[in-house]
Design an enzyme around this catalytic site. Sequence first.
Site, PDB file in Angstrom:
ATOM      1  N   PRO A 121      69.284 -10.622 -10.349  1.00 33.64           N
ATOM      2  CA  PRO A 121      69.149  -9.158 -10.254  1.00 33.64           C
ATOM      3  C   PRO A 121      67.895  -8.730  -9.483  1.00 33.64           C
ATOM      4  O   PRO A 121      67.938  -7.788  -8.714  1.00 33.64           O
ATOM      5  CB  PRO A 121      69.073  -8.710 -11.718  1.00 33.64           C
ATOM      6  CG  PRO A 121      69.746  -9.798 -12.488  1.00 33.64           C
ATOM      7  CD  PRO A 121      69.503 -11.069 -11.736  1.00 33.64           C
ATOM      8  N   ALA A 163      71.032 -12.494   4.261  1.00 34.50           N
ATOM      9  CA  ALA A 163      71.190 -11.127   4.774  1.00 34.50           C
ATOM     10  C   ALA A 163      70.708 -11.109   6.224  1.00 34.50           C
ATOM     11  O   ALA A 163      69.754 -11.805   6.581  1.00 34.50           O
ATOM     12  CB  ALA A 163      70.376 -10.152   3.928  1.00 34.50           C
ATOM     13  N   ARG A 216      76.704 -21.204   6.196  1.00 34.83           N
ATOM     14  CA  ARG A 216      76.544 -20.277   7.332  1.00 34.83           C
ATOM     15  C   ARG A 216      77.576 -20.526   8.409  1.00 34.83           C
ATOM     16  O   ARG A 216      78.149 -19.578   8.956  1.00 34.83           O
ATOM     17  CB  ARG A 216      75.131 -20.384   7.894  1.00 34.83           C
ATOM     18  CG  ARG A 216      74.180 -19.672   6.979  1.00 34.83           C
ATOM     19  CD  ARG A 216      72.751 -19.709   7.429  1.00 34.83           C
ATOM     20  NE  ARG A 216      71.961 -19.144   6.345  1.00 34.83           N
ATOM     21  CZ  ARG A 216      70.755 -19.523   5.997  1.00 34.83           C
ATOM     22  NH1 ARG A 216      70.144 -20.470   6.666  1.00 34.83           N
ATOM     23  NH2 ARG A 216      70.138 -18.949   4.991  1.00 34.83           N
ATOM     24  N   GLU A 225      75.081 -15.155   2.350  1.00 37.50           N
ATOM     25  CA  GLU A 225      74.704 -16.379   3.089  1.00 37.50           C
ATOM     26  C   GLU A 225      73.490 -16.121   3.989  1.00 37.50           C
ATOM     27  O   GLU A 225      73.402 -16.629   5.103  1.00 37.50           O
ATOM     28  CB  GLU A 225      75.870 -16.885   3.948  1.00 37.50           C
ATOM     29  CG  GLU A 225      77.103 -17.254   3.193  1.00 37.50           C
ATOM     30  CD  GLU A 225      76.960 -18.508   2.351  1.00 37.50           C
ATOM     31  OE1 GLU A 225      75.984 -19.254   2.567  1.00 37.50           O
ATOM     32  OE2 GLU A 225      77.797 -18.707   1.476  1.00 37.50           O
TER      33      GLU A 225
HETATM   34  C1  LIG Z   1      80.476  -9.867  -2.324  1.00 41.47           C
HETATM   35  C2  LIG Z   1      79.256 -10.704  -2.468  1.00 41.47           C
HETATM   36  C3  LIG Z   1      79.386 -12.036  -2.812  1.00 41.47           C
HETATM   37  C4  LIG Z   1      78.249 -12.818  -3.001  1.00 41.47           C
HETATM   38  N1  LIG Z   1      78.399 -14.126  -3.424  1.00 41.47           N
HETATM   39  C5  LIG Z   1      77.294 -14.835  -3.770  1.00 41.47           C
HETATM   40  C6  LIG Z   1      77.432 -16.139  -4.372  1.00 41.47           C
HETATM   41  O1  LIG Z   1      78.532 -16.654  -4.537  1.00 41.47           O
HETATM   42  N2  LIG Z   1      76.314 -16.759  -4.791  1.00 41.47           N
HETATM   43  C7  LIG Z   1      75.059 -16.211  -4.640  1.00 41.47           C
HETATM   44  O2  LIG Z   1      74.083 -16.820  -5.057  1.00 41.47           O
HETATM   45  N3  LIG Z   1      74.906 -14.984  -4.066  1.00 41.47           N
HETATM   46  C8  LIG Z   1      75.991 -14.299  -3.624  1.00 41.47           C
HETATM   47  N4  LIG Z   1      75.847 -13.049  -3.075  1.00 41.47           N
HETATM   48  C9  LIG Z   1      74.514 -12.472  -2.972  1.00 41.47           C
HETATM   49  C10 LIG Z   1      73.978 -12.409  -1.566  1.00 41.47           C
HETATM   50  O3  LIG Z   1      73.725 -13.688  -1.060  1.00 41.47           O
HETATM   51  C11 LIG Z   1      72.741 -11.509  -1.611  1.00 41.47           C
HETATM   52  O4  LIG Z   1      73.192 -10.208  -1.872  1.00 41.47           O
HETATM   53  C12 LIG Z   1      71.931 -11.596  -0.352  1.00 41.47           C
HETATM   54  O5  LIG Z   1      71.308 -12.843  -0.269  1.00 41.47           O
HETATM   55  C13 LIG Z   1      70.868 -10.489  -0.281  1.00 41.47           C
HETATM   56  O6  LIG Z   1      70.101 -10.483  -1.428  1.00 41.47           O
HETATM   57  P1  LIG Z   1      69.873  -9.109  -2.229  1.00 41.47           P
HETATM   58  O7  LIG Z   1      71.202  -8.516  -2.518  1.00 41.47           O
HETATM   59  O8  LIG Z   1      68.983  -9.389  -3.365  1.00 41.47           O
HETATM   60  O9  LIG Z   1      69.168  -8.176  -1.175  1.00 41.47           O
HETATM   61  P2  LIG Z   1      67.595  -8.017  -0.982  1.00 41.47           P
HETATM   62  O10 LIG Z   1      66.965  -9.341  -0.823  1.00 41.47           O
HETATM   63  O11 LIG Z   1      67.070  -7.103  -2.011  1.00 41.47           O
HETATM   64  O12 LIG Z   1      67.585  -7.273   0.424  1.00 41.47           O
HETATM   65  C14 LIG Z   1      67.899  -5.901   0.574  1.00 41.47           C
HETATM   66  C15 LIG Z   1      67.721  -5.527   2.043  1.00 41.47           C
HETATM   67  O13 LIG Z   1      66.377  -5.739   2.431  1.00 41.47           O
HETATM   68  C16 LIG Z   1      66.311  -6.620   3.537  1.00 41.47           C
HETATM   69  N5  LIG Z   1      65.134  -7.465   3.400  1.00 41.47           N
HETATM   70  C17 LIG Z   1      64.802  -8.256   2.357  1.00 41.47           C
HETATM   71  N6  LIG Z   1      63.653  -8.910   2.592  1.00 41.47           N
HETATM   72  C18 LIG Z   1      63.257  -8.522   3.817  1.00 41.47           C
HETATM   73  C19 LIG Z   1      62.129  -8.867   4.633  1.00 41.47           C
HETATM   74  N7  LIG Z   1      61.210  -9.748   4.256  1.00 41.47           N
HETATM   75  N8  LIG Z   1      62.028  -8.262   5.841  1.00 41.47           N
HETATM   76  C20 LIG Z   1      62.937  -7.370   6.276  1.00 41.47           C
HETATM   77  N9  LIG Z   1      64.034  -7.033   5.553  1.00 41.47           N
HETATM   78  C21 LIG Z   1      64.191  -7.596   4.336  1.00 41.47           C
HETATM   79  C22 LIG Z   1      67.579  -7.437   3.472  1.00 41.47           C
HETATM   80  O14 LIG Z   1      67.933  -7.976   4.738  1.00 41.47           O
HETATM   81  C23 LIG Z   1      68.565  -6.383   3.000  1.00 41.47           C
HETATM   82  O15 LIG Z   1      68.971  -5.594   4.092  1.00 41.47           O
HETATM   83  C24 LIG Z   1      76.968 -12.264  -2.812  1.00 41.47           C
HETATM   84  C25 LIG Z   1      76.846 -10.918  -2.431  1.00 41.47           C
HETATM   85  C26 LIG Z   1      77.961 -10.149  -2.263  1.00 41.47           C
HETATM   86  C27 LIG Z   1      77.806  -8.702  -1.889  1.00 41.47           C
END
Ligand SMILES: Cc1cc2nc3c(=O)[nH]c(=O)nc-3n(C[C@H](O)[C@H](O)[C@H](O)COP(=O)(O)OP(=O)(O)OC[C@H]3O[C@@H](n4cnc5c(N)ncnc54)[C@H](O)[C@@H]3O)c2cc1C
Length: 502
Positions: A232, A483, A362, A481
């Site tokens: 989370p 962002a 990826r 995989e």
């Molecule tokens: C449908 C779906 C299926 C998924 N399946 C899996 C799974 O099977 N297993 C698993 O482990 N995860 C899974 N995920 C999770 C996914 O890998 C994450 O949502 C993703 O890695 C981004 O993490 P976050 O959601 O915490 O976004 P955050 O890390 O909070 O990022 C939010 C935004 O901020 C940007 N950002 C973050 N840090 C920086 C930085 N340093 N500089 C500039 N921009 C930044 C990001 O690019 C993004 O645009 C899934 C997600 C979805 C939506």
Amino acid sequence: MGRALDRALAGLQERITDEIAATGVDERQVAANHLAWAVARAEAARACQEWSKATGDPFAARLAEAAEEEALAFAQGRSTELGALDAGRLVEIHAGHRATEDLGASGEHRLLRSTLRAFAEKEVRPHARAVHRQDLDVPEEVIRGVAELGLFGLSIPVEYGGTQGAAPDFRAMLIVTEELSRVSLAVGGSLITRPEILVRALLRGGTEEQRRAWLPAIASGEKLVAVAVTEPDQGSDVAALTCRASRRPGGDWEIAGTKLWCTFAGRSELLMVLCRTSDAGHRGLSVFVVEKPAFPGHHFVHRQPGGGRLTGRAIPTIGYRGMHTFELAFDHYRVPASALVGGEEWLDRGFYLQMEGFAVGRIQTAARGVGVMQAALDDALAYTRDRRAFGQPVATFELPRAMLGAMVVRVAAARQLSYAAARLLDEGDGQFESSLAKLYASRAAEVVTRDAMQLHGGMGYGEETDVSRYFLDARVLSIFEGAEEVLALRVITRSLLQGVTR
Ligand SMILES: Cc1cc2nc3c(=O)[nH]c(=O)nc-3n(C[C@H](O)[C@H](O)[C@H](O)COP(=O)(O)OP(=O)(O)OC[C@H]3O[C@@H](n4cnc5c(N)ncnc54)[C@H](O)[C@@H]3O)c2cc1C
């Protein structure tokens, strides 16, 4: 690659690299992002050009020229909108369009594609719409069919029950994923992605006992796999994960914490879980394989005899339905010592195993993007041929023709970039190129499905037309995989700075 593009890219790289070297990537994120995208586009153009040379095909040469024109415009900081590109060339590409996915492919790869296409049309197509619209489970017969074709074992060596021969064949894996994703990203196209991630980690670091315990069951499809990394409060920042595994007297481990967005966690019997085992950032993480029963539907609770509990709740999503993506709560959940991947040797080094797995994730995602955009392109070509406006077919107006031509170029460029990365992965390299392919294909899938939807007019917005599903599904590719922004800044630009490129 053309000299003009070479020069433009080298100039850009030198300028931005100097700026970043002085300040750090995070101080110059916009420039660093531009560099990553310029390199991705240039590499896509290069891959197209190599393909066109290898095949000697004039249509492939047209596509390569158009990909290069767009890469050059981007590297020079010019617009890449349609009006700034050669409209005549794009219209010609539309006029001369034919299927090119098998152009340059070996006989074996052609046969694989036609087999998978037939399978996907017969076994996946009938379920694709209903699963999306009613948020149903992936049907068991689809999973069985994928298992019977041996697709879960594509990169598992024969000695562990898989079908991989003496040498890896990543292109075969991409073809399988493209063809399944062409019909449905969720019902078929993503089934082998998670197993591939765990398999890669086990082959890299798993003990012989662990390989013998899990690989045959994964290869046969007896056990499906989910991957739980995201939490989370931490997604992109993997080094900050908090879900903790603590050693109990006797050697078992107890897992406590919450994971978010774990795709297919309900139906899967094996969860690959990245846990914190000590407080040293990315050097304090370990990979566990957690066994659990398979559950259908959107909720489950699994109670252990000793009081441990694992609860799963599917998070409603706008697309990518069928496998369901879960929030998981581990409450004093016990796993044996043998669940720690690689045993003591890999304790606190799970980050590296996870990243190794993600390289395959990826390239898989690039192929998923190619499959979805191919489907959207096919539908848009057919629809605009039949649909009439102002007394003539939509596909006879210049603007839609140029839009379709640009879509044809993007699909080919993404595909050839992913195949170029696959060749390197076969040789044990290609992590950087897989990231480029994932970055490029995910965004291209969004643009192509968006334009395909647009060319369907009002029908594109209806749920009864597949193209709206393609658009919603494609949207997730740039999020998971890695962002898009994090992939561009922290993986691609950093690799460029360290000289980790071809
Ligand atoms: C449908 C779906 C299926 C998924 N399946 C899996 C799974 O099977 N297993 C698993 O482990 N995860 C899974 N995920 C999770 C996914 O890998 C994450 O949502 C993703 O890695 C981004 O993490 P976050 O959601 O915490 O976004 P955050 O890390 O909070 O990022 C939010 C935004 O901020 C940007 N950002 C973050 N840090 C920086 C930085 N340093 N500089 C500039 N921009 C930044 C990001 O690019 C993004 O645009 C899934 C997600 C979805 C939506």
